[in-house]
Design a protein around this motif. Structure first.
Motif, mmCIF file in Angstrom:
data_model
loop_
_atom_site.group_PDB
_atom_site.id
_atom_site.type_symbol
_atom_site.label_atom_id
_atom_site.label_comp_id
_atom_site.label_asym_id
_atom_site.label_seq_id
_atom_site.Cartn_x
_atom_site.Cartn_y
_atom_site.Cartn_z
ATOM 1 N N ILE A 1 47.151 42.121 34.469
ATOM 2 C CA ILE A 1 46.697 40.693 35.293
ATOM 3 C C ILE A 1 48.388 40.188 35.065
ATOM 4 O O ILE A 1 48.345 39.218 36.263
ATOM 5 N N LYS B 1 35.424 44.867 33.983
ATOM 6 C CA LYS B 1 37.011 45.359 33.923
ATOM 7 C C LYS B 1 37.128 46.662 34.454
ATOM 8 O O LYS B 1 36.846 47.545 34.358
ATOM 9 N N CYS C 1 43.095 44.533 39.481
ATOM 10 C CA CYS C 1 42.350 43.976 38.637
ATOM 11 C C CYS C 1 41.028 42.894 39.098
ATOM 12 O O CYS C 1 41.136 42.209 39.642
ATOM 13 N N TYR D 1 39.172 39.721 33.337
ATOM 14 C CA TYR D 1 40.803 39.442 34.089
ATOM 15 C C TYR D 1 40.635 38.772 34.710
ATOM 16 O O TYR D 1 41.520 37.980 34.719
#
Ligand code: NAD
Length: 342
Positions: free
Chosen positions: A21, A282, A289, A294
């Motif tokens: 991320i 996730k 993402c 995230y």
């Protein structure tokens, strides 16, 4: 606005979520990684395009050009690293739980305040769409006051036997109970003041892993609400989802039911079993993402960049750790335990 240069301590499974991320976020960049295992740190750096590699976080804090740190080491190894980051004037995101001893909790709270750094604990279920919506609806006042709740958050056995190398040094209460208690406190809007907990053990011990199988805990809240919480590391590997994840909240004028593990949106079947695919926690959509795991980390960067308050406070997470310590004490002594708060 300049990118926030992130250093990651802990090049493990969840360190990868952080690096992914930070690479994607327009206001962040992963610039350094530190792991005791040099080979793992090197492979991690190569995978995520990170230039600075360390095996000693103190050395990293002395020489690395970073603005903030992600502390992603095993549950019981957050405190000394977070305190060193505070002393070095670095803001930070700390993986859950905040800490696993009373002494560590207090030392961390003191160090963060003394050095005036900003810190958030990654309690990502607050970004889970089901819980976030439930929280908004409870706060709307249209369903009355929360009176009692049930939270089940269990892992399939392989998490303890295969995924985590260090679960005997932790507890299902730290690994998942920290999530379920934080989410419950947040939605109920109060802190528990007393806990009675019973544990069962034997399955993991028979497999050579010296930790408790299951805790069944009852919490009494200051406002009179009652929570029953189940956390187990021994649910069967045949479950379609790694988590068995259920929540029920009764209010004076309504109720909420969350099934976080057995959605019907996408089930995948092969010749052996059915799998409930992860499309919530996730995952990736066209290489981006996605998922609430995230979103919490993304929010840390957003809020840090904007100079705004995080959605999770350190004191809330300190109180979760203190409540979980009381839970273990109750399960060990067979008596209800009063919960300390800061
Ligand atoms: N937010 C979530 O839902 C979520 C999910 C999984 C894990 N976690 C949390 O993330 C943390 C890490 O879990 P994981 O599954 O990535 O563990 P992991 O074992 O895969 O990785 C931990 C890494 O930390 C390294 N390490 C240990 N001590 C260190 C030190 N002093 N300096 C540098 N590196 C050190 C280890 O060598 C290892 O590579 C835990 O606190 C866990 O509870 C959170």
């Amino acid at each position: 606005m300049n990118c926030i240069k992130m250093a990651i301590v802990g090049a493990g499974l969840w360190g990868e979520a952080h690096a992914s991320i930070y690479n994607e976020h327009p206001l962040a960049q992963p610039v350094a990684v530190c792991d005791l295992n040099k080979e793992r740190a090197d492979a991690f750096a190569a995978k995520f395009g990170i230039g600075q590699v360390y095996t000693d976080y103190r050395e990293m804090l002395k020489t690395c050009d970073c603005d903030a740190v992600a502390v992603v080491t095993p549950d019981f190894l957050h405190a000394d690293i977070a305190i060193a980051c505070a002393e070095a004037g670095k803001d930070m995101i700390i993986e859950k739980p905040l800490a696993t001893t009373r002494d560590d909790v207090m030392r961390m709270v003191d160090a963060l305040a003394k050095h005036r750094v900003r810190a958030m604990v990654d309690m990502h279920n607050r970004w889970n769409p089901a819980f976030n919506t439930a929280k908004q609806l409870v706060e709307s006042g249209g369903y009355g006051i929360p009176t009692n709740a049930y939270f089940r958050l269990n892992d399939n056995l392989w998490v303890a036997t295969d995924m985590l190398k260090w679960c005997a040094q932790s507890s299902i209460l730290w690994f998942l109970g920290s999530h379920s208690l934080d989410t419950s406190n947040w939605i109920i809007g109060d802190y528990p003041v007393e806990v009675y907990s019973v544990k069962s053990e034997g399955k993991l011990k028979s497999l050579g892993i010296d930790t408790v199988d299951t805790y069944m805990s009852t919490y009494k809240y200051k406002n009179g609400a009652v929570l029953q919480m189940e956390n187990s590391w021994v649910t069967p590997n045949g479950n379609t989802n790694v988590n068995d994840f259920k929540f029920y909240l009764l209010c004076t004028d309504g109720s909420f039911n969350v099934n976080g593990s057995s959605h019907d949106l996408l089930q995948v079947t092969d010749n052996q079993r059915v799998i409930t695919a992860d499309i919530l926690v996730k995952n990736y959509v066209f290489d981006r993402c996605r998922g609430f795991a995230y979103e919490s980390i993304r929010s840390f960067i957003d809020k840090l960049a904007a100079g705004e308050e995080f959605h999770v406070s350190i004191n809330e997470c300190a109180n979760v750790s203190l409540a979980l310590l009381a839970t273990m004490e109750s399960a060990d002594t067979g008596r209800p335990v009063t919960i300390e708060h800061i």
